[in-house]
Scaffold this motif. Structure first.
Motif, PDB file in Angstrom:
ATOM      1  N   ALA A   1       0.143   4.229  -9.878  1.00  0.00           N
ATOM      2  CA  ALA A   1      -0.695   3.314 -10.648  1.00  0.00           C
ATOM      3  C   ALA A   1       0.122   2.096 -11.074  1.00  0.00           C
ATOM      4  CB  ALA A   1      -1.248   4.023 -11.887  1.00  0.00           C
ATOM      5  N   GLY A   2      -0.384   0.913 -10.726  1.00  0.00           N
ATOM      6  CA  GLY A   2       0.259  -0.329 -11.134  1.00  0.00           C
ATOM      7  C   GLY A   2      -0.396  -0.877 -12.388  1.00  0.00           C
ATOM      8  N   GLY A   3      -0.237  -2.175 -12.618  1.00  0.00           N
ATOM      9  CA  GLY A   3      -0.833  -2.781 -13.791  1.00  0.00           C
ATOM     10  C   GLY A   3      -2.345  -2.696 -13.786  1.00  0.00           C
ATOM     11  N   ARG A   4      -2.952  -3.160 -12.693  1.00  0.00           N
ATOM     12  CA  ARG A   4      -4.411  -3.140 -12.584  1.00  0.00           C
ATOM     13  C   ARG A   4      -4.845  -2.730 -11.173  1.00  0.00           C
ATOM     14  NH1 ARG A   4      -5.287  -9.129 -14.893  1.00  0.00           N
ATOM     15  NH2 ARG A   4      -7.496  -8.778 -14.450  1.00  0.00           N
ATOM     16  N   HIS A   5      -3.956  -2.095 -10.450  1.00  0.00           N
ATOM     17  CA  HIS A   5      -4.322  -1.581  -9.139  1.00  0.00           C
ATOM     18  C   HIS A   5      -3.627  -0.239  -8.915  1.00  0.00           C
ATOM     19  CE1 HIS A   5      -0.374  -3.220  -8.026  1.00  0.00           C
ATOM     20  NE2 HIS A   5      -0.481  -2.684  -6.817  1.00  0.00           N
ATOM     21  N   THR A   6      -4.080   0.464  -7.900  1.00  0.00           N
ATOM     22  CA  THR A   6      -3.565   1.793  -7.598  1.00  0.00           C
ATOM     23  C   THR A   6      -3.379   1.912  -6.094  1.00  0.00           C
ATOM     24  OG1 THR A   6      -4.923   2.618  -9.433  1.00  0.00           O
ATOM     25  CG2 THR A   6      -3.964   4.262  -7.970  1.00  0.00           C
ATOM     26  N   CYS A   7      -2.393   2.669  -5.675  1.00  0.00           N
ATOM     27  CA  CYS A   7      -2.168   2.902  -4.245  1.00  0.00           C
ATOM     28  C   CYS A   7      -1.836   4.371  -4.017  1.00  0.00           C
ATOM     29  CB  CYS A   7      -1.023   2.029  -3.724  1.00  0.00           C
ATOM     30  SG  CYS A   7      -1.320   0.250  -3.803  1.00  0.00           S
ATOM     31  N   ALA A   8      -2.080   4.836  -2.801  1.00  0.00           N
ATOM     32  CA  ALA A   8      -1.792   6.229  -2.473  1.00  0.00           C
ATOM     33  C   ALA A   8      -1.485   6.366  -0.986  1.00  0.00           C
ATOM     34  CB  ALA A   8      -2.973   7.120  -2.855  1.00  0.00           C
ATOM     35  N   VAL A   9      -0.845   7.484  -0.652  1.00  0.00           N
ATOM     36  CA  VAL A   9      -0.510   7.783   0.738  1.00  0.00           C
ATOM     37  C   VAL A   9      -1.325   8.999   1.187  1.00  0.00           C
ATOM     38  CG1 VAL A   9       1.317   8.493   2.334  1.00  0.00           C
ATOM     39  CG2 VAL A   9       1.819   6.849   0.524  1.00  0.00           C
ATOM     40  N   ALA A  10      -2.007   8.877   2.321  1.00  0.00           N
ATOM     41  CA  ALA A  10      -2.786   9.986   2.869  1.00  0.00           C
ATOM     42  C   ALA A  10      -1.847  11.080   3.339  1.00  0.00           C
ATOM     43  CB  ALA A  10      -3.661   9.498   4.029  1.00  0.00           C
ATOM     44  N   GLU A  11      -2.174  12.346   3.015  1.00  0.00           N
ATOM     45  CA  GLU A  11      -1.220  13.429   3.251  1.00  0.00           C
ATOM     46  C   GLU A  11      -1.014  13.786   4.723  1.00  0.00           C
ATOM     47  OE1 GLU A  11      -2.447  16.873   1.119  1.00  0.00           O
ATOM     48  OE2 GLU A  11      -4.372  17.057   2.126  1.00  0.00           O
ATOM     49  N   VAL A  12      -1.964  13.562   5.595  1.00  0.00           N
ATOM     50  CA  VAL A  12      -1.797  13.916   7.003  1.00  0.00           C
ATOM     51  C   VAL A  12      -1.290  12.737   7.819  1.00  0.00           C
ATOM     52  CG1 VAL A  12      -2.948  14.718   9.098  1.00  0.00           C
ATOM     53  CG2 VAL A  12      -3.554  15.713   6.879  1.00  0.00           C
ATOM     54  N   SER A  13      -1.972  11.617   7.743  1.00  0.00           N
ATOM     55  CA  SER A  13      -1.618  10.465   8.580  1.00  0.00           C
ATOM     56  C   SER A  13      -0.463   9.652   8.039  1.00  0.00           C
ATOM     57  CB  SER A  13      -2.831   9.547   8.737  1.00  0.00           C
ATOM     58  OG  SER A  13      -3.164   8.958   7.478  1.00  0.00           O
ATOM     59  N   GLY A  14      -0.230   9.721   6.727  1.00  0.00           N
ATOM     60  CA  GLY A  14       0.813   8.887   6.126  1.00  0.00           C
ATOM     61  C   GLY A  14       0.382   7.449   5.935  1.00  0.00           C
ATOM     62  N   ALA A  15      -0.902   7.161   6.176  1.00  0.00           N
ATOM     63  CA  ALA A  15      -1.415   5.806   5.977  1.00  0.00           C
ATOM     64  C   ALA A  15      -1.486   5.489   4.489  1.00  0.00           C
ATOM     65  CB  ALA A  15      -2.799   5.675   6.607  1.00  0.00           C
ATOM     66  N   ALA A  16      -1.315   4.224   4.143  1.00  0.00           N
ATOM     67  CA  ALA A  16      -1.372   3.795   2.748  1.00  0.00           C
ATOM     68  C   ALA A  16      -2.688   3.102   2.451  1.00  0.00           C
ATOM     69  CB  ALA A  16      -0.204   2.868   2.435  1.00  0.00           C
ATOM     70  N   TYR A  17      -3.207   3.361   1.262  1.00  0.00           N
ATOM     71  CA  TYR A  17      -4.438   2.751   0.791  1.00  0.00           C
ATOM     72  C   TYR A  17      -4.222   2.234  -0.624  1.00  0.00           C
ATOM     73  CZ  TYR A  17      -6.823   5.134   4.670  1.00  0.00           C
ATOM     74  OH  TYR A  17      -7.228   5.564   5.912  1.00  0.00           O
ATOM     75  N   CYS A  18      -4.882   1.133  -0.969  1.00  0.00           N
ATOM     76  CA  CYS A  18      -4.804   0.586  -2.324  1.00  0.00           C
ATOM     77  C   CYS A  18      -6.203   0.190  -2.793  1.00  0.00           C
ATOM     78  CB  CYS A  18      -3.886  -0.635  -2.376  1.00  0.00           C
ATOM     79  SG  CYS A  18      -2.132  -0.305  -2.045  1.00  0.00           S
ATOM     80  N   TRP A  19      -6.363   0.065  -4.101  1.00  0.00           N
ATOM     81  CA  TRP A  19      -7.640  -0.366  -4.669  1.00  0.00           C
ATOM     82  C   TRP A  19      -7.398  -0.990  -6.048  1.00  0.00           C
ATOM     83  CZ3 TRP A  19      -6.174   4.609  -3.560  1.00  0.00           C
ATOM     84  CH2 TRP A  19      -5.998   5.501  -4.622  1.00  0.00           C
ATOM     85  N   GLY A  20      -8.381  -1.807  -6.487  1.00  0.00           N
ATOM     86  CA  GLY A  20      -8.250  -2.485  -7.772  1.00  0.00           C
ATOM     87  C   GLY A  20      -8.045  -3.978  -7.632  1.00  0.00           C
ATOM     88  N   TYR A  21      -7.250  -4.548  -8.525  1.00  0.00           N
ATOM     89  CA  TYR A  21      -6.996  -5.988  -8.579  1.00  0.00           C
ATOM     90  C   TYR A  21      -6.192  -6.450  -7.365  1.00  0.00           C
ATOM     91  CZ  TYR A  21      -6.519 -10.298 -11.425  1.00  0.00           C
ATOM     92  OH  TYR A  21      -6.608 -11.571 -11.937  1.00  0.00           O
ATOM     93  N   ASN A  22      -6.518  -7.655  -6.875  1.00  0.00           N
ATOM     94  CA  ASN A  22      -5.865  -8.114  -5.646  1.00  0.00           C
ATOM     95  C   ASN A  22      -5.616  -9.615  -5.661  1.00  0.00           C
ATOM     96  OD1 ASN A  22      -4.799  -7.680  -3.031  1.00  0.00           O
ATOM     97  ND2 ASN A  22      -6.749  -8.160  -2.065  1.00  0.00           N
ATOM     98  N   ASP A  23      -5.421 -10.195  -6.847  1.00  0.00           N
ATOM     99  CA  ASP A  23      -5.278 -11.650  -6.933  1.00  0.00           C
ATOM    100  C   ASP A  23      -4.039 -12.166  -6.224  1.00  0.00           C
ATOM    101  OD1 ASP A  23      -3.565 -10.491  -8.856  1.00  0.00           O
ATOM    102  OD2 ASP A  23      -3.572 -12.348 -10.048  1.00  0.00           O
ATOM    103  N   LYS A  24      -3.002 -11.347  -6.108  1.00  0.00           N
ATOM    104  CA  LYS A  24      -1.761 -11.760  -5.464  1.00  0.00           C
ATOM    105  C   LYS A  24      -1.539 -11.072  -4.112  1.00  0.00           C
ATOM    106  CE  LYS A  24      -0.796 -14.130  -9.165  1.00  0.00           C
ATOM    107  NZ  LYS A  24      -0.928 -15.618  -9.191  1.00  0.00           N
ATOM    108  N   GLY A  25      -2.554 -10.370  -3.643  1.00  0.00           N
ATOM    109  CA  GLY A  25      -2.405  -9.662  -2.363  1.00  0.00           C
ATOM    110  C   GLY A  25      -1.760  -8.308  -2.502  1.00  0.00           C
ATOM    111  N   GLN A  26      -1.750  -7.741  -3.718  1.00  0.00           N
ATOM    112  CA  GLN A  26      -1.059  -6.472  -3.960  1.00  0.00           C
ATOM    113  C   GLN A  26      -1.721  -5.257  -3.314  1.00  0.00           C
ATOM    114  OE1 GLN A  26      -2.400  -8.660  -6.272  1.00  0.00           O
ATOM    115  NE2 GLN A  26      -2.522  -7.644  -8.259  1.00  0.00           N
TER     116      GLN A  26
END
Length: 254
Positions: free
Chosen positions: A154-179
């Motif tokens: 969990a970041g300031g106003r966004h969150t990210c996670a790693v998928a347990e099988v594929s290892g792919a990364a996903y994020c959600w929330g605030y994105n004003d700076k491309g985070q």
């Protein structure tokens, strides 16, 4: 023995008993919360902290609770000692927890499902209901092909996670700076969106979100990549002042 003497002995015994209760009957809040065995993990947010009990896998939080980030269904009432996070149906314990700016997230230890609670003004809870916060854990929307999460941050106003099988990364929330790293700066998301995959990267082993940028480690090469705000050079790619909406490689120290 005189009646007065008996009264004195009884009083002394009562005082001694009260003393023993005071000594052995009140454990420290941290020990009581953890079942007196300890903690397996702890995470510090802006104004609150959360941890997982070592034995039971139960989650506890303490500190500010103005947005429900303690997860104990008592929004607005903070705590100076650990309070138990509400347990969603079907969850027996937590494998990992992360405290952000004004929200918290955790991964269920059996199912690998992700849950978040607290502020949701920018969709950082990931439950497809931006603007509506929660004082108890709500489940993060699961993208197609994802069966569970190995790690969440969990970041300031966004969150990210790693998928347990594929290892792919996903994020959600605030994105004003491309985070969010999905090559769409300025457009936030209330559900997980895939982070762009850097050339040569097959998956991620670890990810961490900060205030306005995110970084991750590639699972095979061990190379580090960052994306988002870069006003102070926090992306580490030797190009301070130029942010990125997709992962850029961190310069390798020599």
């Amino acid at each position: 023995m005189s009646r007065r003497g008996c009264v004195g002995v009884v009083a002394a015994v009562a005082v001694l008993a009260l003393g023993l209760v005071a000594v052995v009957g009140v454990a420290s809040p941290a020990s009581a919360a953890a079942g007196s065995t300890g903690w397996s993990q702890v995470s510090a947010g802006d104004l609150h902290t959360c941890a997982i009990a070592e034995t039971a896998g139960a989650a506890y939080c303490w500190g500010a609770n103005g947005d429900g980030q303690l997860g104990n269904n008592d929004l607005g009432v903070g705590s100076g000692v650990p309070v138990a996070v509400e347990v969603p149906g079907g969850v027996t314990g937590w494998s990992q927890i992360t405290a952000g700016g004004r929200h918290t997230c955790a991964v269920a230890e059996v199912s690998g499902a992700a849950y978040c609670w607290g502020a949701n003004g920018d969709g950082q809870l990931g439950n497809n209901d931006p603007g509506v916060g929660s004082g108890v854990p709500v489940e993060v929307e699961v993208p197609g092909g994802v069966t569970g999460w190995s790690q969440i941050t969990a970041g300031g106003r966004h969150t990210c996670a790693v998928a347990e099988v594929s290892g792919a990364a996903y994020c959600w929330g605030y994105n004003d700076k491309g985070q969010l790293g999905n090559n769409d700066p300025g457009v936030g998301s209330g559900v997980p969106v895939a982070v762009e995959v850097a050339v040569g990267v097959t998956g991620w082993s670890q990810i961490t979100a900060s205030g306005y940028h995110t970084c991750a480690v590639a699972e095979v090469s061990g190379a580090a990549y960052c994306w988002g705000y870069n006003d102070k050079g926090q992306l580490g790619n030797n190009d301070p002042g130029v942010g990125s909406g997709v992962p850029v490689a961190v310069e390798v120290a020599v």
